[in-house]
Design a protein around this motif. Structure first.
Motif, PDB file in Angstrom:
ATOM      1  N   GLY A  40       0.810  -1.224   0.000  1.00 49.30           N
ATOM      2  CA  GLY A  40       0.000   0.000   0.000  1.00 49.30           C
ATOM      3  C   GLY A  40       0.835   1.263   0.000  1.00 49.30           C
ATOM      4  N   ILE A  41       1.844   1.322   0.856  1.00 50.53           N
ATOM      5  CA  ILE A  41       2.656   2.548   0.891  1.00 50.53           C
ATOM      6  C   ILE A  41       3.532   2.655  -0.356  1.00 50.53           C
ATOM      7  N   SER A  42       3.932   1.515  -0.913  1.00 49.15           N
ATOM      8  CA  SER A  42       4.698   1.560  -2.168  1.00 49.15           C
ATOM      9  C   SER A  42       3.825   2.091  -3.303  1.00 49.15           C
ATOM     10  N   PHE A  43       2.571   1.683  -3.328  1.00 51.50           N
ATOM     11  CA  PHE A  43       1.634   2.196  -4.328  1.00 51.50           C
ATOM     12  C   PHE A  43       1.427   3.702  -4.126  1.00 51.50           C
ATOM     13  N   TYR A  44       1.328   4.109  -2.859  1.00 53.28           N
ATOM     14  CA  TYR A  44       1.196   5.527  -2.529  1.00 53.28           C
ATOM     15  C   TYR A  44       2.392   6.313  -3.072  1.00 53.28           C
ATOM     16  N   GLU A  45       3.595   5.757  -2.901  1.00 51.44           N
ATOM     17  CA  GLU A  45       4.805   6.424  -3.392  1.00 51.44           C
ATOM     18  C   GLU A  45       4.769   6.573  -4.912  1.00 51.44           C
ATOM     19  N   VAL A  46       4.343   5.534  -5.599  1.00 50.70           N
ATOM     20  CA  VAL A  46       4.263   5.606  -7.063  1.00 50.70           C
ATOM     21  C   VAL A  46       3.287   6.706  -7.481  1.00 50.70           C
ATOM     22  N   LEU A  47       2.129   6.758  -6.825  1.00 51.98           N
ATOM     23  CA  LEU A  47       1.154   7.813  -7.136  1.00 51.98           C
ATOM     24  C   LEU A  47       1.735   9.199  -6.879  1.00 51.98           C
ATOM     25  N   MET A  48       2.333   9.370  -5.716  1.00 60.50           N
ATOM     26  CA  MET A  48       2.874  10.681  -5.355  1.00 60.50           C
ATOM     27  C   MET A  48       4.003  11.100  -6.299  1.00 60.50           C
ATOM     28  N   ARG A  49       4.853  10.167  -6.653  1.00 59.50           N
ATOM     29  CA  ARG A  49       6.014  10.495  -7.492  1.00 59.50           C
ATOM     30  C   ARG A  49       5.608  10.754  -8.943  1.00 59.50           C
ATOM     31  N   TYR A  50       4.827   9.863  -9.519  1.00 62.37           N
ATOM     32  CA  TYR A  50       4.595   9.932 -10.961  1.00 62.37           C
ATOM     33  C   TYR A  50       3.305  10.659 -11.363  1.00 62.37           C
ATOM     34  N   ILE A  51       2.355  10.775 -10.454  1.00 67.83           N
ATOM     35  CA  ILE A  51       1.118  11.481 -10.796  1.00 67.83           C
ATOM     36  C   ILE A  51       1.158  12.915 -10.265  1.00 67.83           C
ATOM     37  N   PHE A  52       1.599  13.071  -9.025  1.00 69.50           N
ATOM     38  CA  PHE A  52       1.588  14.393  -8.400  1.00 69.50           C
ATOM     39  C   PHE A  52       2.965  15.052  -8.359  1.00 69.50           C
ATOM     40  N   ASN A  53       3.980  14.370  -8.856  1.00 66.84           N
ATOM     41  CA  ASN A  53       5.343  14.890  -8.866  1.00 66.84           C
ATOM     42  C   ASN A  53       5.779  15.376  -7.477  1.00 66.84           C
ATOM     43  N   ALA A  54       5.419  14.596  -6.461  1.00 62.24           N
ATOM     44  CA  ALA A  54       5.749  14.936  -5.074  1.00 62.24           C
ATOM     45  C   ALA A  54       6.239  13.674  -4.354  1.00 62.24           C
ATOM     46  N   PRO A  55       7.452  13.221  -4.667  1.00 62.25           N
ATOM     47  CA  PRO A  55       7.925  11.979  -4.042  1.00 62.25           C
ATOM     48  C   PRO A  55       8.072  12.111  -2.526  1.00 62.25           C
ATOM     49  N   THR A  56       7.954  10.985  -1.848  1.00 58.39           N
ATOM     50  CA  THR A  56       8.107  10.972  -0.389  1.00 58.39           C
ATOM     51  C   THR A  56       9.566  10.684  -0.040  1.00 58.39           C
ATOM     52  N   ILE A  57       9.929  10.995   1.180  1.00 52.87           N
ATOM     53  CA  ILE A  57      11.283  10.656   1.628  1.00 52.87           C
ATOM     54  C   ILE A  57      11.265   9.447   2.573  1.00 52.87           C
ATOM     55  N   TRP A  58      10.085   8.948   2.890  1.00 51.44           N
ATOM     56  CA  TRP A  58       9.991   7.914   3.914  1.00 51.44           C
ATOM     57  C   TRP A  58       9.551   6.548   3.406  1.00 51.44           C
ATOM     58  N   VAL A  59       8.922   6.456   2.256  1.00 54.08           N
ATOM     59  CA  VAL A  59       8.320   5.187   1.835  1.00 54.08           C
ATOM     60  C   VAL A  59       9.366   4.111   1.559  1.00 54.08           C
ATOM     61  N   HIS A  60      10.386   4.430   0.790  1.00 52.98           N
ATOM     62  CA  HIS A  60      11.359   3.405   0.419  1.00 52.98           C
ATOM     63  C   HIS A  60      12.006   2.788   1.656  1.00 52.98           C
ATOM     64  N   GLU A  61      12.461   3.621   2.573  1.00 60.89           N
ATOM     65  CA  GLU A  61      13.122   3.095   3.773  1.00 60.89           C
ATOM     66  C   GLU A  61      12.148   2.331   4.666  1.00 60.89           C
ATOM     67  N   THR A  62      10.915   2.804   4.757  1.00 63.88           N
ATOM     68  CA  THR A  62       9.924   2.109   5.574  1.00 63.88           C
ATOM     69  C   THR A  62       9.589   0.754   4.970  1.00 63.88           C
ATOM     70  N   ALA A  63       9.377   0.706   3.665  1.00 62.32           N
ATOM     71  CA  ALA A  63       9.073  -0.559   2.994  1.00 62.32           C
ATOM     72  C   ALA A  63      10.242  -1.536   3.115  1.00 62.32           C
ATOM     73  N   SER A  64      11.446  -1.045   2.963  1.00 67.96           N
ATOM     74  CA  SER A  64      12.631  -1.905   3.102  1.00 67.96           C
ATOM     75  C   SER A  64      12.761  -2.427   4.530  1.00 67.96           C
ATOM     76  N   PHE A  65      12.517  -1.563   5.501  1.00 65.18           N
ATOM     77  CA  PHE A  65      12.587  -1.960   6.905  1.00 65.18           C
ATOM     78  C   PHE A  65      11.551  -3.030   7.223  1.00 65.18           C
ATOM     79  N   LEU A  66      10.311  -2.791   6.839  1.00 65.81           N
ATOM     80  CA  LEU A  66       9.247  -3.758   7.127  1.00 65.81           C
ATOM     81  C   LEU A  66       9.498  -5.082   6.413  1.00 65.81           C
ATOM     82  N   GLY A  67       9.854  -5.009   5.141  1.00 70.56           N
ATOM     83  CA  GLY A  67      10.135  -6.233   4.389  1.00 70.56           C
ATOM     84  C   GLY A  67      11.287  -7.012   4.988  1.00 70.56           C
ATOM     85  N   GLY A  68      12.342  -6.316   5.363  1.00 68.46           N
ATOM     86  CA  GLY A  68      13.495  -6.978   5.978  1.00 68.46           C
ATOM     87  C   GLY A  68      13.132  -7.666   7.282  1.00 68.46           C
TER      88      GLY A  68
END
Length: 185
Positions: A40-68
């Motif tokens: 869900g948060i990865s999908f949110y990041e894709v929307l924010m980055r590619y649709i609204f041109n407003a990437p997040t600074i927290w999604v990648h690290e959070t997703a990596s942390f949770l997955g790990g």
């Protein structure tokens, strides 16, 4: 369905063998929902980055942390339901008694392996959680957001290895008791 792991669908060899295994199994099923959150948060990041041109600074690290953390937990979960890796080419063709002795060997090797890895993980946690003078200072990622996820993942690895050590010990005791009972019969 065999791919979904519910207590009703686990065969007898895949059932949690003791209270610790049952707790790990239950908690693992509960936290597996975090995979959905990660998607869900990865999908949110894709929307924010590619649709609204407003990437997040927290999604990648959070997703990596949770997955790990979830993948690390998967080790004790697999051991709890007897789904760990083994050489089935040999294991499946031997007698039940030989299989039990192979299990004893596996548990002893697992105890040695997890004790050594736990020691190494403890050293890693000590370096990432404390300064050389002993003050608490969690290691951070060094990114713009700079969360303490690296230290937390290392703590998770250490805790999981300690739990796995206890699992191997309990499984060894159960296996030896099973061998003793077979001799008494």
């Amino acid at each position: 369905m065999k791919d979904e792991i519910h207590p009703q669908t686990l065969d007898s060899s895949e059932q949690p063998r003791n209270a610790l295994d049952r707790l790990i199994y239950w908690f693992g099923n509960l936290i597996s929902l975090l995979f959905i959150f990660t998607v869900g948060i990865s999908f949110y990041e894709v929307l924010m980055r590619y649709i609204f041109n407003a990437p997040t600074i927290w999604v990648h690290e959070t997703a990596s942390f949770l997955g790990g953390c979830l993948f690390v937990y998967g080790g004790i979960y697999a051991l709890a339901i007897n789904k760990h890796v083994r050489v089935v080419l040999i294991y499946d063709i031997v007698s039940d008694t030989t299989r039990r002795w192979l299990n004893v060997f596996h548990h002893i090797m697992g105890l040695m392996f997890t004790s050594l890895l736990s020691w190494a993980a403890y050293q890693m946690v000590q370096d990432s959680w404390f300064t050389p003078f002993g003050d608490l200072r969690l290691e951070t990622s060094g990114s713009a957001w700079d969360p303490v996820f690296p230290a937390l993942v290392k703590g998770m690895i250490f805790a999981t290895l300690c739990i796995m050590f206890v699992q191997f010990f309990l499984h060894l005791i159960q296996e030896l008791n099973g061998l003793r009972k077979r001799k008494d019969v």
